[in-house]
Design an enzyme around this catalytic site. Sequence first.
Site, PDB file in Angstrom:
ATOM      1  N   HIS A  67     -10.426  -0.710 -26.680  1.00 25.21           N
ATOM      2  CA  HIS A  67     -10.198  -1.899 -25.862  1.00 25.21           C
ATOM      3  C   HIS A  67     -11.341  -2.135 -24.885  1.00 25.21           C
ATOM      4  CE1 HIS A  67      -6.324  -2.053 -27.703  1.00 25.21           C
ATOM      5  NE2 HIS A  67      -5.966  -0.898 -27.194  1.00 25.21           N
ATOM      6  N   GLY A  68     -12.522  -1.586 -25.236  1.00 18.92           N
ATOM      7  CA  GLY A  68     -13.705  -1.802 -24.408  1.00 18.92           C
ATOM      8  C   GLY A  68     -13.548  -1.253 -23.002  1.00 18.92           C
ATOM      9  N   LYS A  70     -12.041  -2.521 -20.630  1.00 18.19           N
ATOM     10  CA  LYS A  70     -10.757  -2.874 -20.041  1.00 18.19           C
ATOM     11  C   LYS A  70      -9.713  -1.767 -20.258  1.00 18.19           C
ATOM     12  CE  LYS A  70     -12.002  -6.974 -18.648  1.00 18.19           C
ATOM     13  NZ  LYS A  70     -12.132  -7.254 -17.215  1.00 18.19           N
ATOM     14  N   ALA A  71     -10.036  -0.767 -21.080  1.00 14.23           N
ATOM     15  CA  ALA A  71      -9.107   0.336 -21.318  1.00 14.23           C
ATOM     16  C   ALA A  71      -8.895   1.097 -20.016  1.00 14.23           C
ATOM     17  CB  ALA A  71      -9.666   1.272 -22.384  1.00 14.23           C
ATOM     18  N   PRO A  72      -7.674   1.655 -19.792  1.00 16.82           N
ATOM     19  CA  PRO A  72      -7.425   2.387 -18.535  1.00 16.82           C
ATOM     20  C   PRO A  72      -8.340   3.588 -18.369  1.00 16.82           C
ATOM     21  CG  PRO A  72      -5.612   2.671 -20.109  1.00 16.82           C
ATOM     22  CD  PRO A  72      -6.496   1.603 -20.651  1.00 16.82           C
ATOM     23  N   VAL A  74     -11.880   4.848 -20.057  1.00 11.35           N
ATOM     24  CA  VAL A  74     -12.929   4.339 -20.940  1.00 11.35           C
ATOM     25  C   VAL A  74     -13.677   5.483 -21.617  1.00 11.35           C
ATOM     26  CG1 VAL A  74     -14.984   2.865 -21.062  1.00 11.35           C
ATOM     27  CG2 VAL A  74     -13.180   2.356 -19.415  1.00 11.35           C
ATOM     28  N   VAL A  75     -14.001   5.313 -22.914  1.00 16.47           N
ATOM     29  CA  VAL A  75     -14.802   6.294 -23.656  1.00 16.47           C
ATOM     30  C   VAL A  75     -16.200   5.720 -23.894  1.00 16.47           C
ATOM     31  CG1 VAL A  75     -14.988   7.708 -25.736  1.00 16.47           C
ATOM     32  CG2 VAL A  75     -12.729   7.202 -24.774  1.00 16.47           C
ATOM     33  N   LYS A  90     -15.059  10.713 -22.105  1.00 12.92           N
ATOM     34  CA  LYS A  90     -13.884   9.968 -21.648  1.00 12.92           C
ATOM     35  C   LYS A  90     -13.832  10.023 -20.130  1.00 12.92           C
ATOM     36  CE  LYS A  90      -8.932   9.315 -22.339  1.00 12.92           C
ATOM     37  NZ  LYS A  90      -7.780   9.616 -23.187  1.00 12.92           N
ATOM     38  N   ASP A 184       0.493   9.981 -28.028  1.00 15.33           N
ATOM     39  CA  ASP A 184       0.117   8.671 -28.565  1.00 15.33           C
ATOM     40  C   ASP A 184      -0.735   8.799 -29.827  1.00 15.33           C
ATOM     41  OD1 ASP A 184       0.316   5.976 -28.610  1.00 15.33           O
ATOM     42  OD2 ASP A 184      -1.230   5.570 -27.118  1.00 15.33           O
TER      43      ASP A 184
END
Length: 493
Positions: A67-68, A70-72, A74-75, A90, A184
């Site tokens: 999710h780029g 915007k991910a909670p 980011v990687v 991460k 998940d």
Amino acid sequence: MGACYSCSSFPLCCSRCFRSKVPRSSEQENCNGENDKLKLPAFREYKLEELKAATGGFSVENVVSEHGEKAPNVVYKGKLDDGDRLIAIKRFNKSAWPDTRQFLDEARTVGQLRSQRLANLLGCCCEGDERLLVAEFMSNETLSKHLFHWESQPLKWAMRLRVALYLAQALEYCCSKGRSLYHDLNAYRILFDQECNPRLSCFGLMKNSRDGKSYSTNLAFTPPEYMKTGRVIAESVIYSFGTILLDLLSGKHIPPSHALDLIREKNFQMLTDSCLEGDFSNDDGAELVKIASRCLQYEPRERPNAKSVVTSLTALHKQTEVSSLALMEITQITPAESTKETDLLSPFGEACSRMDLTAIHEMLEKVGYKDDEGAANELSFQMWTSQLQDALNGRKRGDTAFKAKDYNAAIESYTSFIDNGTMISPTVYARRCLCYLMNNKAQEALGDAMQAQVASPNWSTALYLQAAALFSLGMENDAREMLKDGSLLEVKT
């Protein structure tokens, strides 16, 4: 199953309990041996400055999370100064790990795991508010990309079975080391290495109670017991594994309840990916369906363990001598070939690659709405007489403003048309996308370009506009990939 529930605030097996099972010296010896075998460096703590340098200051261009930025959490892709090894980093949000010691203990414990079935954890960083994990970088994308968003050909049956088997082996290995919980588990967590062998991301083995929920996916895909208690148990991981088997069978993300209805009705044809027709025997297909249905049992105690699943899948996995690279038919593209691909771009694709917004405007204006002909719109008589007229009036106002290059007014009118919900128009999304680009709102533009693709999956314009938005966001590598996708789709259609 090796799970520990003594730490109520922390759903993983705690490091204290894990260490009580495996003597520290023995654990370290085993890890060192695996490091040598897999040619991996030993787990270590990195300095924040090292990781900043490796990622170009955590540059947006190096973001690789699904999710780029915007991910909670980011990687990033990075490269250390002391060698050629690529790494995945991460970066957690500030509140994820308030307890420094807990983070370090967890990272060190997961960092002892070494398997060719994992994207292994190489290190961590804990400075000030920063919490980062460093893992092997997997260069050939995710299962989600290869299964749901393939370009030239779908995954073959033999490769899908290999994914299932290797994933089950990864889970069995983790269970054998006291790490039976994985959070998940989904198609984004399965990565392909340089040889195209599937591996399980190590990041899902670490989970803090303050770091969001254990399942970020749609609730239709979460284990029943998690819905009741909010807790993950070892059997929950097997349920999630069952949902991945469904993904592999169908090539789609089918909710388990719907899939089980099809299985009960023996409607396997509706469940199986049409791209696989003639690729496997009925017996093999029925056996994989049987394994999936066992994993998806409502009662956790009725699900098989990872070892049992490995045994069942090993019997199905037949093309063991063929490499994953051969099964996926992936070849390395040379710079000359890459240039050749860009040369094949249509005029619209060229304009997007140059970020020539004036040319894009002219071409969208010229083509009008002819590309909307394939978009499905089911309208009742009432809609024809009232809502439809309102929607068309809103679109007409938007078109007038778009032609006059009054981009703010066009955004307002096109938004009114979209919010009306009576009709779906990929062209309206494309036009509003350009208006956003003209107003330096690249993130909103990317969202509209993606919506245009959802509305018209075979429309190359939507992919080219995504490339333009990605260029505007500074994500040049992703933008070039999207240009390539658009070019391939254009040739195909």
